[in-house]
Scaffold this active site. Structure first.
Site, PDB file in Angstrom:
ATOM      1  N   LYS A   1       0.880  -1.051  -0.005  1.00  0.00           N
ATOM      2  CA  LYS A   1       0.134  -0.077   0.030  1.00  0.00           C
ATOM      3  C   LYS A   1       0.936   1.232  -0.028  1.00  0.00           C
ATOM      4  CE  LYS A   1      -4.362  -1.653   1.711  1.00  0.00           C
ATOM      5  NZ  LYS A   1      -5.398  -1.622   2.886  1.00  0.00           N
TER       6      LYS A   1
ATOM      7  N   ASP B   1     -10.924   2.718   1.849  1.00  0.00           N
ATOM      8  CA  ASP B   1     -10.967   1.995   3.087  1.00  0.00           C
ATOM      9  C   ASP B   1     -12.174   2.826   4.000  1.00  0.00           C
ATOM     10  OD1 ASP B   1      -9.586  -0.354   2.617  1.00  0.00           O
ATOM     11  OD2 ASP B   1      -7.863   0.233   3.614  1.00  0.00           O
TER      12      ASP B   1
ATOM     13  N   ALA C   1      -2.781   1.390  14.549  1.00  0.00           N
ATOM     14  CA  ALA C   1      -2.376   2.568  13.849  1.00  0.00           C
ATOM     15  C   ALA C   1      -1.601   2.185  12.581  1.00  0.00           C
ATOM     16  CB  ALA C   1      -1.626   3.377  14.468  1.00  0.00           C
TER      17      ALA C   1
ATOM     18  N   GLY D   1      -1.876   0.523   8.506  1.00  0.00           N
ATOM     19  CA  GLY D   1      -2.582   0.915   7.125  1.00  0.00           C
ATOM     20  C   GLY D   1      -3.781   0.986   7.033  1.00  0.00           C
TER      21      GLY D   1
END
Ligand code: NDP
Length: 281
Positions: A71, A108, A134, A136
């Site tokens: 990502k 997301d 905390a 991705g």
């Protein structure tokens, strides 16, 4: 889209992707829209995304999803990116804009907030929210959560520094702070607890304290399938309202599909279909 055949070529890049539900989800969207879509999951190791994208573009690829562990690499390769990608430093969607140019998006947050808003037991506006994790996924949903006008969002992470940095990056969007997961006992009474840790994949739970939940506090877990079992069980034992992240998975996919094709899928129908199927949880 292939101008000759009308075929829309989509893909997922990441590792591992063999068991991904995404090909099934996008096939369902294509059926809803009467579109001719090929969506392929391509096993792709870190450092090889640029080559994989070049091959995909040469084959007429229109857009793709990106999953772990790529990502961040996707953001670095993209020519342009949305504000949500900039804040999250993670992209889960790429759109081919011709030649070697890709635009990065992160869907997301839309998937997560859409799924929360589909359940009347969750309230975001004016709510006190704690997010555990905390990584991705947490980074991807934070901007959308803050845009839903909660009173505050507290991020608790095993590695405190990551939570603090994530909160700082989003400071302009609302009241948000980051601390270590060890501080969980010091803060509590939240209306909504969001689990964005991957602890469930090892069959475990992030360190949880009953006091984290306020009266009528509810729990949203980004995990789904087997990884969601430990927290679902923990909440069931305490009569805490719980929802897993399957609806978010379908919702983020629907937003990617809309960006690529312009067609807006009915994600609730596809989520119901998956829940009714084997391993749907
Ligand atoms: P990352 O690997 O980027 O981050 C993992 C996070 O979990 C980190 O904050 C890490 O803390 C924390 N963590 C891991 N193990 C533990 C533990 N035992 N106790 C406490 N904290 C722990 O993963 P992602 O952010 O990409 O994914 C997180 C979860 O969300 C995954 O389970 C994934 O399957 C799910 N997900 C669901 C989506 C959906 O659509 N429903 C979409 C994307 C992800 P630290 O920083 O200290 O290492």
């Amino acid at each position: 889209m292939d101008p000759g055949t009308g075929l829309i070529r989509l893909a997922l890049f990441g590792s591992p992707v063999r068991h991904s539900l995404s090909p099934r989800i996008h096939a369902a969207f294509a059926r809803q829209g009467g579109l001719d879509v090929v969506y392929e999951a391509v096993e792709t190791l870190p450092g090889t995304l640029a080559e994989a994208l070049a091959r995909f573009a040469a084959a007429g690829g229109l857009g793709c999803n990106i999953t772990l562990p790529l990502k961040r690499e996707a953001v670095q390769l993209a020519a342009t990116c949305s504000e949500r990608v900039r804040l999250a430093e993670a992209a889960n969607t790429l759109v081919h804009e011709g030649d070697e140019r890709w635009r990065a998006e992160n869907t997301d947050g839309t998937g997560c907030v859409g799924d929360l808003q589909a359940d009347p037991r969750f309230r975001l506006a004016g709510a006190r929210i704690v997010m555990l994790g905390a990584g991705g996924a947490a980074a991807g949903v934070l901007a959308a959560l803050l845009e839903a006008s909660p009173l505050e969002v507290v991020i608790l992470n095993r590695t405190a520094g990551k939570a603090e940095r994530l909160a700082r990056r989003h400071g302009d969007l609302g009241r948000v702070s980051g601390r270590g997961l060890d501080d969980a006992a010091e803060c509590g009474g939240f209306d909504l607890v969001i689990n964005a840790t991957s602890a469930g994949h090892g069959g475990g739970l992030p360190a949880l304290d009953d006091g984290l939940f306020g009266t009528d506090g509810a729990c949203y877990d980004l995990n789904y399938g087997v990884a969601a079992h430990p927290l679902r069980q923990w909440c069931l034992e305490r009569r805490i309202h719980y929802r897993d992240g399957l609806g978010m998975l379908v919702g983020q996919a629907a937003e990617s599909f809309r960006i690529w094709t312009g067609f807006e899928p009915d994600s609730q129908a596809v989520t119901r279909e998956l829940r009714a199927g084997p391993g749907g949880g």
